[in-house]
Design a protein around this motif. Structure first.
Motif, PDB file in Angstrom:
ATOM      1  N   GLY A 204       0.781  -1.298  -0.041  1.00 30.00           N
ATOM      2  CA  GLY A 204       0.025   0.179   0.112  1.00 30.00           C
ATOM      3  C   GLY A 204       0.990   1.248  -0.093  1.00 30.00           C
ATOM      4  O   GLY A 204       0.609   2.239  -0.530  1.00 30.00           O
ATOM      5  N   ALA A 205       2.193   1.380   0.822  1.00 36.73           N
ATOM      6  CA  ALA A 205       2.764   2.298   0.857  1.00 36.73           C
ATOM      7  C   ALA A 205       3.394   2.678  -0.552  1.00 36.73           C
ATOM      8  O   ALA A 205       3.350   3.781  -1.017  1.00 36.73           O
ATOM      9  CB  ALA A 205       4.055   2.266   1.866  1.00 36.73           C
ATOM     10  N   ALA A 206       3.761   1.552  -1.371  1.00 38.04           N
ATOM     11  CA  ALA A 206       4.217   1.886  -2.624  1.00 38.04           C
ATOM     12  C   ALA A 206       3.330   2.527  -3.536  1.00 38.04           C
ATOM     13  O   ALA A 206       3.499   3.171  -4.444  1.00 38.04           O
ATOM     14  CB  ALA A 206       4.822   0.379  -3.239  1.00 38.04           C
ATOM     15  N   ALA A 207       2.030   2.017  -3.567  1.00 40.53           N
ATOM     16  CA  ALA A 207       0.760   2.373  -4.316  1.00 40.53           C
ATOM     17  C   ALA A 207       0.725   4.186  -4.060  1.00 40.53           C
ATOM     18  O   ALA A 207       0.494   4.587  -5.020  1.00 40.53           O
ATOM     19  CB  ALA A 207      -0.479   1.736  -3.898  1.00 40.53           C
ATOM     20  N   LEU A 208       0.653   4.372  -2.666  1.00 36.63           N
ATOM     21  CA  LEU A 208       0.597   5.803  -2.433  1.00 36.63           C
ATOM     22  C   LEU A 208       1.714   6.698  -2.879  1.00 36.63           C
ATOM     23  O   LEU A 208       1.461   7.650  -3.480  1.00 36.63           O
ATOM     24  CB  LEU A 208       0.400   5.843  -1.194  1.00 36.63           C
ATOM     25  CG  LEU A 208      -0.700   5.447  -0.257  1.00 36.63           C
ATOM     26  CD1 LEU A 208      -0.725   5.393   1.192  1.00 36.63           C
ATOM     27  CD2 LEU A 208      -2.230   6.072  -0.620  1.00 36.63           C
ATOM     28  N   GLN A 209       2.729   5.886  -2.936  1.00 43.02           N
ATOM     29  CA  GLN A 209       4.103   6.920  -3.567  1.00 43.02           C
ATOM     30  C   GLN A 209       3.755   6.732  -5.113  1.00 43.02           C
ATOM     31  O   GLN A 209       4.307   8.152  -5.624  1.00 43.02           O
ATOM     32  CB  GLN A 209       5.335   6.059  -3.249  1.00 43.02           C
ATOM     33  CG  GLN A 209       6.493   6.921  -3.469  1.00 43.02           C
ATOM     34  CD  GLN A 209       7.819   6.062  -3.285  1.00 43.02           C
ATOM     35  OE1 GLN A 209       7.648   4.881  -2.992  1.00 43.02           O
ATOM     36  NE2 GLN A 209       8.712   6.609  -3.340  1.00 43.02           N
TER      37      GLN A 209
END
Length: 215
Positions: A204-209
């Motif tokens: 999820g963190a990668a998606a938000l980035q």
């Protein structure tokens, strides 16, 4: 009359129209080309702080195209405040065929072996036509949408069609544009090629980035 099949349906999407039915048990299918079209601009997709915290926590296992037919069935199921659906058996069969052709995809949220949310849509050129979503856990469909947008951005999609504006979609930055403007954006998107399946994002963190870098 020429049989209306999945290739004819793809041609309809290429012209800016999409299918709907009046009810689950009604076999008739109508082609819709609304005067106002809902789109979600990919370069200004909005994720609230609360939802961002949820997405970073990776509450669900995100999978692509592992349960497409189940996602469509869940989207067609009655829910509180909506006893009927525009997804009838004819439309369900057409999308199953588009899936086999590689033009329809599902983004799924899993808890263990339980499918708890997701969405599905059609991919053509560098356009993605969002069809429907469902949620059986808090924020599951929203998390699926965030991961969808990250993948669309990763592989260079130009257009995310939301069909009609809802209050729910407006919170993500969805806007309504005239039919002529939609057709212009669609034409530009169809000049390029993209693929949801080859776009890997991960957490999820990668998606938000990915989303923040596009804004």
């Amino acid at each position: 009359m020429k049989r209306f099949g999945p290739r004819e349906l793809l041609e309809c999407y290429g012209r800016g129209v999409f299918p709907m039915a009046d009810a689950r048990e009604d076999d008739r299918v109508f082609l819709i080309d609304p005067e106002k079209r809902g789109v979600i601009p990919l370069n200004s997709f909005h994720v609230s702080r609360r939802l961002a915290r949820t997405v970073r926590g990776d509450p669900f296992d995100i999978r692509i195209d592992t349960a497409f037919s189940r996602v469509v069935l869940e989207c067609a199921a009655p829910k509180p405040g909506r006893t009927e659906t525009w997804i009838n058996g004819v439309i369900e069969d057409l999308y199953a065929q588009l899936f086999e052709m590689g033009h329809a995809h599902s983004v799924e949220c899993w808890l263990g072996d339980e499918l708890v949310g997701g969405l599905y849509g059609v991919s053509l050129g560098a356009a993605f036509f969002g069809e429907s979503m469902f949620s059986r856990r808090t924020d599951a469909s929203k998390v699926a949408l965030v991961h969808l947008v990250a993948r669309l951005l990763t592989d260079g999609y130009k257009l995310l069609d939301a069909q009609f504006i809802t209050d729910h979609l407006s919170t993500f930055g969805a806007v309504e544009i005239p039919r002529a403007e939609y057709h212009r954006r669609l034409a530009r998107a169809l000049e390029a090629q993209a693929s949801l399946q080859r776009a890997a994002v991960g957490t999820g963190a990668a998606a938000l980035q990915v989303i923040s870098q596009a804004s």
